[in-house]
Design a protein around this motif. Sequence first.
Motif, mmCIF file in Angstrom:
data_model
loop_
_atom_site.group_PDB
_atom_site.id
_atom_site.type_symbol
_atom_site.label_atom_id
_atom_site.label_comp_id
_atom_site.label_asym_id
_atom_site.label_seq_id
_atom_site.Cartn_x
_atom_site.Cartn_y
_atom_site.Cartn_z
ATOM 1 N N ARG A 143 0.737 -1.338 -0.079
ATOM 2 C CA ARG A 143 -0.114 -0.085 0.031
ATOM 3 C C ARG A 143 1.003 1.335 -0.187
ATOM 4 N NH1 ARG A 143 -4.773 0.378 4.082
ATOM 5 N NH2 ARG A 143 -2.914 0.216 5.493
ATOM 6 N N TYR A 144 1.897 1.081 0.575
ATOM 7 C CA TYR A 144 2.805 2.280 0.925
ATOM 8 C C TYR A 144 3.454 2.694 -0.498
ATOM 9 C CZ TYR A 144 7.264 4.823 1.359
ATOM 10 O OH TYR A 144 8.333 5.763 1.188
ATOM 11 N N HIS A 145 3.741 1.376 -1.508
ATOM 12 C CA HIS A 145 4.608 1.768 -2.527
ATOM 13 C C HIS A 145 3.436 2.259 -3.519
ATOM 14 C CE1 HIS A 145 8.762 -0.147 -2.929
ATOM 15 N NE2 HIS A 145 7.915 -0.586 -1.631
ATOM 16 N N ALA A 152 4.232 10.410 -6.923
ATOM 17 C CA ALA A 152 5.450 10.812 -7.640
ATOM 18 C C ALA A 152 5.031 11.277 -8.779
ATOM 19 C CB ALA A 152 6.285 9.540 -7.823
ATOM 20 N N HIS A 153 3.885 10.270 -9.636
ATOM 21 C CA HIS A 153 3.481 10.525 -10.929
ATOM 22 C C HIS A 153 2.479 11.740 -11.225
ATOM 23 C CE1 HIS A 153 4.919 7.267 -12.937
ATOM 24 N NE2 HIS A 153 4.479 6.516 -11.959
ATOM 25 N N ARG A 167 13.983 7.058 2.949
ATOM 26 C CA ARG A 167 12.944 5.936 2.663
ATOM 27 C C ARG A 167 13.452 5.069 1.652
ATOM 28 N NH1 ARG A 167 6.985 8.539 2.922
ATOM 29 N NH2 ARG A 167 7.173 9.463 5.163
ATOM 30 N N PRO A 168 13.511 4.043 1.469
ATOM 31 C CA PRO A 168 13.749 3.217 0.314
ATOM 32 C C PRO A 168 13.234 3.706 -1.230
ATOM 33 C CG PRO A 168 12.065 2.022 1.518
ATOM 34 C CD PRO A 168 12.133 3.124 2.264
ATOM 35 N N ASP A 173 10.484 2.743 -12.401
ATOM 36 C CA ASP A 173 9.644 3.462 -13.237
ATOM 37 C C ASP A 173 8.657 4.540 -12.362
ATOM 38 O OD1 ASP A 173 9.877 1.342 -15.320
ATOM 39 O OD2 ASP A 173 8.314 -0.177 -14.155
ATOM 40 N N VAL A 174 9.260 4.693 -11.133
ATOM 41 C CA VAL A 174 8.630 5.708 -10.395
ATOM 42 C C VAL A 174 9.405 6.983 -10.496
ATOM 43 C CG1 VAL A 174 7.740 6.402 -8.059
ATOM 44 C CG2 VAL A 174 7.562 4.100 -9.056
#
Length: 356
Positions: A143-145, A152-153, A167-168, A173-174
């Motif tokens: 859910r975080y991803h 981001a988009h 943060r990782p 693609d992000v």
Amino acid sequence: MARRASESGGGQRRSTIREVAARAGVSVATVSRILSGDYPAAPATRKRVMRAVEELDYVANAHARALAGTSAKSIAIVLNSVVSPHYAHVAQGVEAQTAAEGRLCLIGTTGGDPERELAMVRFMREQHTEAVILVGNVVADERYHERMSRYAHALAAIGSRLVLCGRPPLGPDVPAVVVEYDNVGGAHSATSHLLSAGHERILCLGSRPGYTTAEGRVAGYRRALAAHRVPHDPALEVEGMMLWHEGYRMMKERLATGRRDFTAVFALNDLIAGGAVRALTENGLKVPDDVSVVGFDDLQPSLDLDLTTVHMSHEEIGRTAVRLALEHEARGGTPPHVMIGTHLVIRSSVRPREVS
């Protein structure tokens, strides 16, 4: 001349830009351009406008100026809290670099609430900030991803940038800039220092399964044990948040069992270490004579305690986040991903273990 003070409902009514224009004897457009700072007005005209602004106590509407495309450029930082020394120092680095770049800095806090974080990102997007920097320990689940990818988009669509600080990364693609700090390496160094001093029963305070910062530091702790061929004992890992009172609680509860099955402590941050040291002292134990202690962060608590700890350049993390966001905005291409290094600072809280 007295400032305008027309009462309405017990409050002071704000003057309008039309009233400023009327008093200065110019058009509304002229007032707007002069206040935006990029209009080459005659000195006498500018003086009349600014005098009218002062006399009427006029405050420009930032939202109207944004719609007109004349708002100041800005960078936003959204973090869990401004009370924690870690977050405060990262925010200071962001603010300092933002000012150096001629931008304004907007700051918002979430308390760790994902819904509030979403609201803050939406608000910053509406303000057309050049970058939104998210700082804080998170649970990096699916859910975080998904949520970060949407952020981001959405920001990239208006020419802004998402920056993940501490943060990782989210994948190629992000379109998110990533600035990490070496939690694993720092924890490995801290634990190795204790192991080299002969300590094998090392209590690890602050484990939080699922949370990225804590998991990275626990991973470094475990790797150091493995590298020194010391068996890993899960019972020595104690769960808790990265707060002073949590360090105090964890140590107090451990000592309340009546047995001290450790000779050293690796605290996942300096706040935890500070609370743990207080609990040890209240139980008649001395640092480092009875228990050696190492922390992580190298912020104020470590200086007060003369604590051996892992140094992180907190302000440089914030500065780097701003620089990379603006560089990526200018150059485009693949968003950068950097790792800020750490190093161990040796003070007086560790002593070699005496073997009887």
